[in-house]
Scaffold this motif. Structure first.
Motif, PDB file in Angstrom:
ATOM      1  N   VAL A 126       0.858  -1.359   0.079  1.00 46.68           N
ATOM      2  CA  VAL A 126      -0.055  -0.058   0.153  1.00 46.68           C
ATOM      3  C   VAL A 126       0.826   1.285  -0.142  1.00 46.68           C
ATOM      4  O   VAL A 126       1.665   1.516   1.043  1.00 46.68           O
ATOM      5  CB  VAL A 126      -0.996   0.016   1.088  1.00 46.68           C
ATOM      6  CG1 VAL A 126      -1.814   1.326   1.180  1.00 46.68           C
ATOM      7  CG2 VAL A 126      -1.676  -1.149   1.163  1.00 46.68           C
ATOM      8  N   ALA A 127       0.972   1.951  -1.096  1.00 48.76           N
ATOM      9  CA  ALA A 127       1.609   2.974  -1.148  1.00 48.76           C
ATOM     10  C   ALA A 127       0.740   4.428  -0.588  1.00 48.76           C
ATOM     11  O   ALA A 127      -0.454   4.392  -0.609  1.00 48.76           O
ATOM     12  CB  ALA A 127       1.827   3.717  -2.675  1.00 48.76           C
ATOM     13  N   VAL A 128       1.825   5.197  -0.014  1.00 43.20           N
ATOM     14  CA  VAL A 128       1.102   6.611   0.538  1.00 43.20           C
ATOM     15  C   VAL A 128       0.256   7.239  -0.498  1.00 43.20           C
ATOM     16  O   VAL A 128      -1.051   7.651  -0.318  1.00 43.20           O
ATOM     17  CB  VAL A 128       1.999   7.384   0.927  1.00 43.20           C
ATOM     18  CG1 VAL A 128       1.444   8.745   1.448  1.00 43.20           C
ATOM     19  CG2 VAL A 128       2.810   6.895   2.196  1.00 43.20           C
ATOM     20  N   SER A 129       0.630   7.135  -1.740  1.00 41.45           N
ATOM     21  CA  SER A 129      -0.115   7.930  -2.861  1.00 41.45           C
ATOM     22  C   SER A 129      -1.479   7.168  -3.146  1.00 41.45           C
ATOM     23  O   SER A 129      -2.318   7.906  -3.825  1.00 41.45           O
ATOM     24  CB  SER A 129       0.624   8.092  -3.933  1.00 41.45           C
ATOM     25  OG  SER A 129       1.212   6.905  -4.547  1.00 41.45           O
ATOM     26  N   ASP A 130      -1.474   5.907  -2.666  1.00 43.00           N
ATOM     27  CA  ASP A 130      -2.795   5.216  -2.964  1.00 43.00           C
ATOM     28  C   ASP A 130      -3.992   5.292  -1.907  1.00 43.00           C
ATOM     29  O   ASP A 130      -4.956   5.026  -1.895  1.00 43.00           O
ATOM     30  CB  ASP A 130      -2.484   3.565  -3.078  1.00 43.00           C
ATOM     31  CG  ASP A 130      -1.742   3.354  -4.261  1.00 43.00           C
ATOM     32  OD1 ASP A 130      -2.032   4.270  -5.248  1.00 43.00           O
ATOM     33  OD2 ASP A 130      -0.976   2.264  -4.283  1.00 43.00           O
ATOM     34  N   THR A 131      -3.491   6.206  -0.887  1.00 45.07           N
ATOM     35  CA  THR A 131      -4.418   6.533   0.338  1.00 45.07           C
ATOM     36  C   THR A 131      -4.980   7.696   0.103  1.00 45.07           C
ATOM     37  O   THR A 131      -4.733   8.583  -0.475  1.00 45.07           O
ATOM     38  CB  THR A 131      -3.772   6.099   1.809  1.00 45.07           C
ATOM     39  OG1 THR A 131      -2.653   7.234   1.816  1.00 45.07           O
ATOM     40  CG2 THR A 131      -3.098   4.841   1.848  1.00 45.07           C
ATOM     41  N   ILE A 132      -5.961   8.249   0.956  1.00 41.00           N
ATOM     42  CA  ILE A 132      -6.510   9.542   1.098  1.00 41.00           C
ATOM     43  C   ILE A 132      -5.910  10.290   2.343  1.00 41.00           C
ATOM     44  O   ILE A 132      -5.381  11.479   1.853  1.00 41.00           O
ATOM     45  CB  ILE A 132      -7.897   9.314   1.412  1.00 41.00           C
ATOM     46  CG1 ILE A 132      -8.628   8.382   0.297  1.00 41.00           C
ATOM     47  CG2 ILE A 132      -8.495  10.694   1.556  1.00 41.00           C
ATOM     48  CD1 ILE A 132     -10.043   8.213   0.489  1.00 41.00           C
ATOM     49  N   PHE A 133      -5.959   9.860   3.575  1.00 44.50           N
ATOM     50  CA  PHE A 133      -5.705  10.463   4.696  1.00 44.50           C
ATOM     51  C   PHE A 133      -4.106  10.524   5.053  1.00 44.50           C
ATOM     52  O   PHE A 133      -3.425  11.343   5.539  1.00 44.50           O
ATOM     53  CB  PHE A 133      -6.566  10.311   5.719  1.00 44.50           C
ATOM     54  CG  PHE A 133      -7.892  10.782   5.709  1.00 44.50           C
ATOM     55  CD1 PHE A 133      -8.297  12.275   5.493  1.00 44.50           C
ATOM     56  CD2 PHE A 133      -9.100   9.692   5.358  1.00 44.50           C
ATOM     57  CE1 PHE A 133      -9.475  12.468   5.144  1.00 44.50           C
ATOM     58  CE2 PHE A 133     -10.224  10.039   4.807  1.00 44.50           C
ATOM     59  CZ  PHE A 133     -10.695  11.751   4.792  1.00 44.50           C
ATOM     60  N   PRO A 134      -3.369   9.115   5.010  1.00 50.76           N
ATOM     61  CA  PRO A 134      -2.051   9.270   5.643  1.00 50.76           C
ATOM     62  C   PRO A 134      -1.099  10.313   4.691  1.00 50.76           C
ATOM     63  O   PRO A 134      -1.122  10.074   3.505  1.00 50.76           O
ATOM     64  CB  PRO A 134      -1.673   7.850   5.114  1.00 50.76           C
ATOM     65  CG  PRO A 134      -3.020   7.198   5.514  1.00 50.76           C
ATOM     66  CD  PRO A 134      -3.916   7.938   4.594  1.00 50.76           C
ATOM     67  N   ARG A 135      -0.082  10.753   5.551  1.00 50.85           N
ATOM     68  CA  ARG A 135       0.617  11.806   4.728  1.00 50.85           C
ATOM     69  C   ARG A 135       2.058  10.852   4.508  1.00 50.85           C
ATOM     70  O   ARG A 135       2.773  11.327   3.216  1.00 50.85           O
ATOM     71  CB  ARG A 135       1.111  13.074   5.150  1.00 50.85           C
ATOM     72  CG  ARG A 135      -0.034  13.926   5.391  1.00 50.85           C
ATOM     73  CD  ARG A 135       0.122  15.228   6.465  1.00 50.85           C
ATOM     74  NE  ARG A 135      -0.696  16.168   6.378  1.00 50.85           N
ATOM     75  CZ  ARG A 135      -0.753  17.343   7.243  1.00 50.85           C
ATOM     76  NH1 ARG A 135       0.300  17.376   8.006  1.00 50.85           N
ATOM     77  NH2 ARG A 135      -1.658  18.115   7.099  1.00 50.85           N
ATOM     78  N   GLN A 136       2.358   9.991   5.468  1.00 52.10           N
ATOM     79  CA  GLN A 136       3.552   9.215   5.260  1.00 52.10           C
ATOM     80  C   GLN A 136       3.194   7.825   6.174  1.00 52.10           C
ATOM     81  O   GLN A 136       2.510   7.893   6.979  1.00 52.10           O
ATOM     82  CB  GLN A 136       4.699   9.849   6.101  1.00 52.10           C
ATOM     83  CG  GLN A 136       5.981   9.373   5.885  1.00 52.10           C
ATOM     84  CD  GLN A 136       6.428   9.290   4.527  1.00 52.10           C
ATOM     85  OE1 GLN A 136       6.005   8.359   4.054  1.00 52.10           O
ATOM     86  NE2 GLN A 136       7.626   9.943   4.299  1.00 52.10           N
ATOM     87  N   MET A 137       3.797   6.881   5.706  1.00 50.74           N
ATOM     88  CA  MET A 137       3.844   5.650   6.627  1.00 50.74           C
ATOM     89  C   MET A 137       5.328   4.950   6.499  1.00 50.74           C
ATOM     90  O   MET A 137       5.722   4.881   5.391  1.00 50.74           O
ATOM     91  CB  MET A 137       2.621   4.676   5.836  1.00 50.74           C
ATOM     92  CG  MET A 137       1.191   5.297   5.821  1.00 50.74           C
ATOM     93  SD  MET A 137       0.022   3.999   5.166  1.00 50.74           S
ATOM     94  CE  MET A 137       0.619   3.675   3.581  1.00 50.74           C
TER      95      MET A 137
END
Length: 361
Positions: free
Chosen positions: A63-74
């Motif tokens: 799961v890439a950060v760019s594929d999420t809505i709210f996370p800025r970094q993981m």
């Protein structure tokens, strides 16, 4: 085992911890990876604890950060560190890495939460990063020269006495410190909302997409344009813009000769030449209503691509966004339109998310 292992850290805007946790729970469940979010409201990050150690690593690698809505970094947590001796913060980090089987990494992030309390850690993080980087390179945990294509080490301070240490993969993480794309406000832009569209263009579109869509001479429509923050971004790329709003546009934008101002209702407006390359919209309306409008423009081929904001309610924000996006996706599928949708809670957004619907180029 360290109590934070088999977990990930996800940064978010303070106040959006519940939404971030709900999103990660759903994404993990879709992959048959099970866990739960751990957080305190307003802290600007969550720890997502998985039930199985290998599930955390699988999630962060899929799961890439760019594929999420709210996370800025993981990043994947290697250790949670309590710093007992403030004169030696490097030692505990090095010791934690020695207990792991981490490969040599190519870059280092020393971050902190985007909160008022977190901002007080900024000076510490900047000061700490230089000697830590030297120590890690001396012990071969970090390459001599920065290599962004390799894994990254993360040290995330939650206070002056505690931090998480972790790792992320190049294609899955955000490239920005604290996961924040910071932009300077253009002095000639008529409003700070211009930064929302600039960030969207820079982070949600590839270089190839930007070049193809935002080319000189291409036509765009800006619904809810006044005073022209989003129109400014398009005009600065030499695009022709039909700016639609009942307010007043900035005189400097009108003087460019690239803006056709229309004092009309954005929900009733139709493109003057029947079609435009790009539709943008930042109207203050209910998200389902804006989503339906965008889907109508795209399925009727009034616009090839669209970038728009969805204003968020006070509660059930993630669920509201998902419902709106699923409605758009359903209509695109019914019209046999192949497009990618990227949805992000950008740094320059507050209580809205930005959606980019880009057809295959």
């Amino acid at each position: 085992m360290n109590d934070a292992q088999q977990s990930i850290i996800a940064y978010c805007r303070p106040g959006y911890e519940v939404d971030t946790g709900n999103e990660l729970t759903e994404l993990a469940t879709q992959k048959a990876l099970y866990g739960y979010p751990v957080f305190k409201a307003g802290e600007g990050y969550i720890r997502f604890q998985f039930h199985e150690p290998e599930h955390a690593e699988q999630f962060i690698n899929e799961v890439a950060v760019s594929d999420t809505i709210f996370p800025r970094q993981m990043f994947l947590v290697l250790a949670s560190i309590a710093i007992e001796d403030k004169s030696d913060r490097i030692g505990p980090v090095v010791h934690a890495l020695a207990q792991s089987d981490i490969s040599r990494c190519g870059t280092l992030f020393v971050d902190y939460p985007d909160t008022e309390e977190g901002k007080a850690l900024a000076k510490l993080c900047r000061k700490f990063a230089v000697p830590l980087r030297q120590a890690l390179r001396a012990r071969d945990y970090l390459t001599r020269k920065e290599q962004l294509n390799l894994a990254a080490l993360h040290v995330f301070f939650t206070s002056g006495e505690a931090c998480y240490v972790g790792v992320s993969q190049a294609k899955m993480r955000s490239p920005f410190e604290n996961g924040i794309c910071r932009l300077k406000f253009p002095p000639k832009a008529p409003s700070r909302s211009t930064l929302k569209l600039e960030e969207a263009l820079l982070t949600m579109l590839s270089a190839r997409q930007r070049e193809a869509i935002c080319r000189a001479g291409a036509r765009a429509v800006d619904l809810g344009a006044c005073p022209g923050g989003w129109t400014y971004q398009l005009v600065s790329r030499d695009m022709h813009v039909e700016a639609v709003d009942n307010g007043k546009m900035a005189d400097d934008l009108m003087a460019t000769g690239l803006v056709d101002y229309r004092a009309e209702d954005g929900f009733k407006y139709r493109p003057q030449m029947g079609h435009v390359e790009l539709l943008v919209c930042d109207m203050i309306e209910k998200p389902d209503r804006v989503a339906a409008l965008m889907a109508n423009w795209l399925t009727r081929n009034w616009a090839t691509h669209a970038i728009f904001n969805l204003k968020l309610p006070m509660k059930r924000r993630y669920e509201t966004v998902r419902a709106a996006i699923e409605a758009v996706g359903s209509q695109l599928a019914s019209a046999n339109i192949k497009a990618t949708m990227v949805i992000r809670h950008l740094y320059h957004n507050r209580d809205e998310v930005t959606v980019a619907v880009i057809r295959e180029i």
